[in-house]
Design a protein around this motif. Sequence first.
Motif, PDB file in Angstrom:
ATOM      1  N   SER A  14       9.197 -38.952 -27.171  1.00 24.60           N
ATOM      2  CA  SER A  14       9.557 -39.800 -26.036  1.00 24.60           C
ATOM      3  C   SER A  14       9.129 -41.227 -26.318  1.00 24.60           C
ATOM      4  N   GLY A  15       9.809 -42.158 -25.690  1.00 21.18           N
ATOM      5  CA  GLY A  15       9.417 -43.550 -25.811  1.00 21.18           C
ATOM      6  C   GLY A  15       8.034 -43.793 -25.243  1.00 21.18           C
ATOM      7  N   THR A  16       7.676 -43.056 -24.199  1.00 22.35           N
ATOM      8  CA  THR A  16       6.351 -43.192 -23.592  1.00 22.35           C
ATOM      9  C   THR A  16       5.256 -42.813 -24.570  1.00 22.35           C
ATOM     10  N   LEU A  17       5.430 -41.690 -25.249  1.00 19.50           N
ATOM     11  CA  LEU A  17       4.453 -41.251 -26.244  1.00 19.50           C
ATOM     12  C   LEU A  17       4.404 -42.224 -27.416  1.00 19.50           C
ATOM     13  N   LEU A  18       5.565 -42.705 -27.839  1.00 19.07           N
ATOM     14  CA  LEU A  18       5.625 -43.632 -28.965  1.00 19.07           C
ATOM     15  C   LEU A  18       4.944 -44.953 -28.624  1.00 19.07           C
ATOM     16  N   ARG A  19       5.061 -45.395 -27.401  1.00 15.14           N
ATOM     17  CA  ARG A  19       4.379 -46.627 -27.001  1.00 15.14           C
ATOM     18  C   ARG A  19       2.862 -46.464 -27.023  1.00 15.14           C
ATOM     19  N   ARG A  20       2.374 -45.275 -26.712  1.00 12.98           N
ATOM     20  CA  ARG A  20       0.933 -45.025 -26.834  1.00 12.98           C
ATOM     21  C   ARG A  20       0.475 -45.169 -28.282  1.00 12.98           C
ATOM     22  N   VAL A  21       1.279 -44.632 -29.198  1.00  6.50           N
ATOM     23  CA  VAL A  21       0.973 -44.777 -30.624  1.00  6.50           C
ATOM     24  C   VAL A  21       0.977 -46.253 -31.005  1.00  6.50           C
TER      25      VAL A  21
END
Length: 341
Positions: free
Chosen positions: A290-297
Motif C-alpha cells: 500500500s502507499g500508506t505502508l510505503l510512505r512509512r518506509v
Amino acid sequence: MTSHAVPRTQQAIVQSRYGAVRDVLALSDAVPVRAPGPQEVQVHVRAAAVNPIDWQMIEGNRRLITRRRFPFTPLFDLAGVVTAAGDRVTSFRVGDRVHADNEIDGGGASEYVNVHSRLLAHAPAGLDFAESAAIPLAAQTAMTCLDRGQVAAGTRVAVIGAAGGVGHFVVQMARAAGAFVLGVAGARNQKFVRSLGADEFIDRNATDVSSSFGADSFDVVIDCVGGREQWVQAQQVLRPGGRFVTIARDEDGVVTPASAARLLSTITARRVRGAGPRGTKYVPVFLKASGTLLRRVNELVEGGRVRVHISRSFPLTLEGVNAAIDESRAGRATGKLVLQR
C-alpha cells in the motif's frame, strides 16, 4: 483526467506463457499504452527491481495461488515519472517522481504502466530511480515483519538471511526501532551486515543460532530464508511467548495442491502449539502492499535511518532482465538487484 503526451504503443518485455524465463519472455514493440482509469496513475518507468517472486511467477510456481493472464509484462517493483492521472486521483500530478510495488499487474518491464493510486508513493527525496525501485516490495515486507513481530525499543531480534533484499531492510528497521539485532548470514557478508547496524553476527553456514545462544535469548526471530530448520532452531532461543516471523515456506518450489495442504496443516499446527501466553508464536507474513505502508518506509529512508543497498544494476532490456533473474536465482546477492534505462 490530467494528461501528458505519450505514444499509443510502447516497447515492453512480455511473458507469453508459463515456463523457463528465457523461453517465455520476449520483447514486443507494439504493446498498447492504456489511459489510466479514474483511480490509476500512469507512470513512465525509469527503473525496476527483481525479486524472487518475479521468476517464481514467470515459471508458474505460484499459479495455484495467483494465475495470470497472458500476455503479461513482469516485474512488480518500479519507479518513474507520472505522465497522466485519473479523474479521481488527487495526490499525484504529472511530473511527480513515484515508486510502487504494483502487486498484481506488474509492468516494471514496460515503458509505461498504470498503477492504482493506493499502491503508489512519492519517491524519497535524494534517491535516484534505481534506488527508489529497489525499495517497495522488500522494504514493505520488512516493515510488515517488524509490525507483526511487535519489534520496539529493547526488543531482542535475530534476523536470518540478514544480507538479502528483505533482510538488509529488516536489520536497519529493527535498529531504527531501538532493538538489539543479531544478523545471521554467510561469512562473506559479515562486514556488510554489521555496517547495517547489527549488534552481533553469526555465520549461518558454520553454526546456528541455538548453538551460540541459549534459551530465552530473543523476543523475535525474523526468518527471510525458509526451511523447517529455522523454525526448529528459533524455538530453542525464543523466550516464552516469543514470535517466529517468516516470509518463506518450509519447502520451496512449485506450489501444488499437496504442498499447499501441507503448508496449511503446518501453519495450523504451529499456531495451535503456540497458543497461550508462553507458547512460541508462528507468524507467516504475506505482504499487502500500500502507499500508506510505503510512505512509512520512505520516512525512515529520508530520515537517514534506512539506506538502500544495490548489489548490482542491469540495463532494463530483455537480456538485462534475464541476467538479473539468473543472479536472483543464484541467491548470492547482498541487498537488491535493479534494472534501469
